[in-house]
Design an enzyme around this catalytic site. Structure first.
Site, short mmCIF file in Angstrom:
data_model
loop_
_atom_site.label_atom_id
_atom_site.label_comp_id
_atom_site.label_asym_id
_atom_site.label_seq_id
_atom_site.Cartn_x
_atom_site.Cartn_y
_atom_site.Cartn_z
N ASP A 73 38.62 51.59 49.86
CA ASP A 73 38.20 51.34 48.48
C ASP A 73 39.25 50.45 47.82
OD1 ASP A 73 37.59 51.41 45.77
OD2 ASP A 73 37.09 53.55 45.76
N HIS A 74 38.87 49.22 47.50
CA HIS A 74 39.83 48.25 47.00
C HIS A 74 40.33 48.57 45.59
CE1 HIS A 74 42.23 44.89 47.70
NE2 HIS A 74 41.34 43.96 47.97
N ARG A 75 39.69 49.52 44.90
CA ARG A 75 40.23 49.98 43.62
C ARG A 75 41.51 50.79 43.83
NH1 ARG A 75 35.22 53.33 41.45
NH2 ARG A 75 35.53 54.13 43.57
N PRO A 78 34.19 49.25 45.81
CA PRO A 78 34.29 47.92 46.45
C PRO A 78 34.95 48.04 47.82
CG PRO A 78 35.95 48.19 44.72
CD PRO A 78 35.08 49.40 44.64
#
Length: 460
Positions: A430-432, A254
């Site tokens: 990467d929003h994770r 994401p």
């Protein structure tokens, strides 16, 4: 079958020049049939999904044949060139019957030297399957399932009587279980009470549905193209690998992108000063060098941004090293070589590494090893006059920094509007792995250093 084969001819196979590559395209041959070659001499250049690589021949001899023309894509392990090796005579060679790959002996390597660059290609494994140990099953019992099938004339074939004690037979009758369908677990193939209960508890096999034959699809029409009005280029090599990686990254991680516009006037002045520094003579000094150093400092202050997501292990991998990738546009497509352990390099060392990386990429000589193991990337879209963009993460990385064009713009400086050198930075992450706070801190640190380069001294 035995045939006469010239034992002096050695076949050089297409090697795996990367990690797990399956094919490569022959870009250029440097030899032709009749040429004399020596051990270690480069005979051709190939392009894999990662880079263009020169292949050396591991034999001394005379080129007998080139099996493929330039522009041909060849599978790894396929012979590509035949060389008549000096010092070997012709002799009859027994040609064995084809055997499974697992049972073919591995071709021995030449003695007294090490393989050059990429070795000798893919050799068949010499591993053989061990025979299974265990009691032999009588033919009568092993064929019980076959005997229960209908024969070719529509009548039921005779089948052997299952082995079971009278109480077990009575139990099977009471439960409505056909002993012929029960898998025995007792000694010598005897059916036990537990086998009968297991068969009774098992769901009845579903009947295979009758499938009507599929209608014959009409033959697809032949599509023609106007070659005078359009050109079609096959998708392969670096461009194909890049497209696959970018699609996978875009739809797996994401992405979040943040932007900041910053006054880099002082950074440009520092660049000019460094060009006059004796320790920096002969090195490539430009704004990208200081931007790279600023990003390394920001990562040092916020190390959690230098990470990757291990989906298989369900773990976050925090890297204690920075392999700094620099996106480079080449005639063969976009590649991202990286500087190994960039966090340990001084400014002159970083400048030297950047210069070597760019020169090698432009010449198309970047090795696959230089493009593996990256942890964070910089892409400089400003060289094309673009203000900024939303970069896609390099697969396996948590962040990528895009640098826009540096332009003279009106800017409020010390309370007055003045012309200043301004650029826009974009950080995708990467929003994770990276939340908004961490991503913002990293981007803000890079901007602060470029606005006030003296922070490199206090923060580094």
């Amino acid at each position: 079958m035995t045939t006469m084969t010239d034992a002096s001819v050695r076949e050089f196979k297409m090697p795996d020049v990367g990690e797990g590559l399956t094919e490569a395209e022959i870009l250029k041959w440097y030899v032709k049939p009749g040429d004399t070659v020596t051990d270690g001499q480069v005979v051709c250049e190939v392009e894999t999904a990662k880079a263009a690589v020169e292949l050396p021949i591991p034999y001394d001899g005379v080129v007998r044949d080139l099996h493929f023309a330039e522009g041909t894509t060849v599978d790894v392990g396929t012979p590509i060139i035949a060389v008549a090796v000096a010092g070997r005579g012709a002799a009859p060679v027994a040609e064995p019957a084809p055997a499974p790959a697992a049972e073919q002996p591995q071709e021995p390597e030449p003695q007294g030297r090490q393989p050059v660059l990429v070795g000798y290609g893919v050799a068949a494994s010499s591993t053989k399957r061990r025979p299974r140990k265990g009691p032999e099953i009588p033919v009568q019992e092993a064929s019980a399932a076959v005997q229960s099938e209908l024969n070719g004339h529509g009548t039921t074939a005779v089948r052997s009587r299952p082995l079971a004690k009278p109480p077990v037979r009575k139990l099977a009758k009471d439960l409505g279980v056909d002993l012929a369908s029960v898998v025995p677990s007792g000694p010598d193939g005897v059916i036990t009470r537990e086998d009968v209960h297991a068969a009774a508890a098992a769901p009845a096999p579903a009947l295979a549905p009758v499938v009507a034959p599929a209608p014959v699809a009409p033959q697809a029409p032949v599509v023609t193209y106007d070659t005078a009005r359009e050109t079609r280029v096959p998708i392969k090599g670096v461009r194909k690998a890049t497209a696959t990686a970018m699609v996978g990254s875009a739809f797996t991680a994401p992405h979040v992108t943040e932007f900041v516009t910053v006054d880099v006037t002082r950074t440009l002045k520092l660049v000019e000063e460094l060009k006059q520094d004796k320790e920096m003579q002969g090195l490539r000094i430009n704004p990208l060098l200081l931007i790279a150093k600023a990003l390394l400092v920001a990562i040092k202050r916020h190390p959690d941004v230098n990470a990757s997501w291990d989906e298989a292990a369900q773990e976050i991998v925090l890297k204690h090293y920075v392999n700094l990738g620099i996106a480079a546009a080449t005639p063969r497509g976009l590649i991202v070589p990286n500087i190994k352990d960039a966090q340990t390099k001084t400014l002159p060392q970083l400048a030297q590494s950047l210069g070597e990386l760019v020169s090698t990429a432009r010449e198309g000589r970047t090795s696959p090893a230089d493009m593996q193991g990256g942890t964070v990337t910089i892409t400089n879209v400003g060289v094309f006059g673009v203000d900024t963009g939303t970069p896609i993460l390099n697969p396996g990385e948590a962040a990528i920094l895009a640098v826009g064009a540096i332009k003279l713009q009106p800017w409020v400086h010390k309370g007055k509007v003045k012309p200043r050198q301004v650029t826009t930075l974009a950080l995708s992450f990467d929003h994770r792995l990276v939340d908004g706070e961490l991503g913002s801190k990293v981007l803000a640190d890079v901007a602060a250093i470029l606005e006030q380069p003296k922070r490199l001294i206090t923060w580094a």
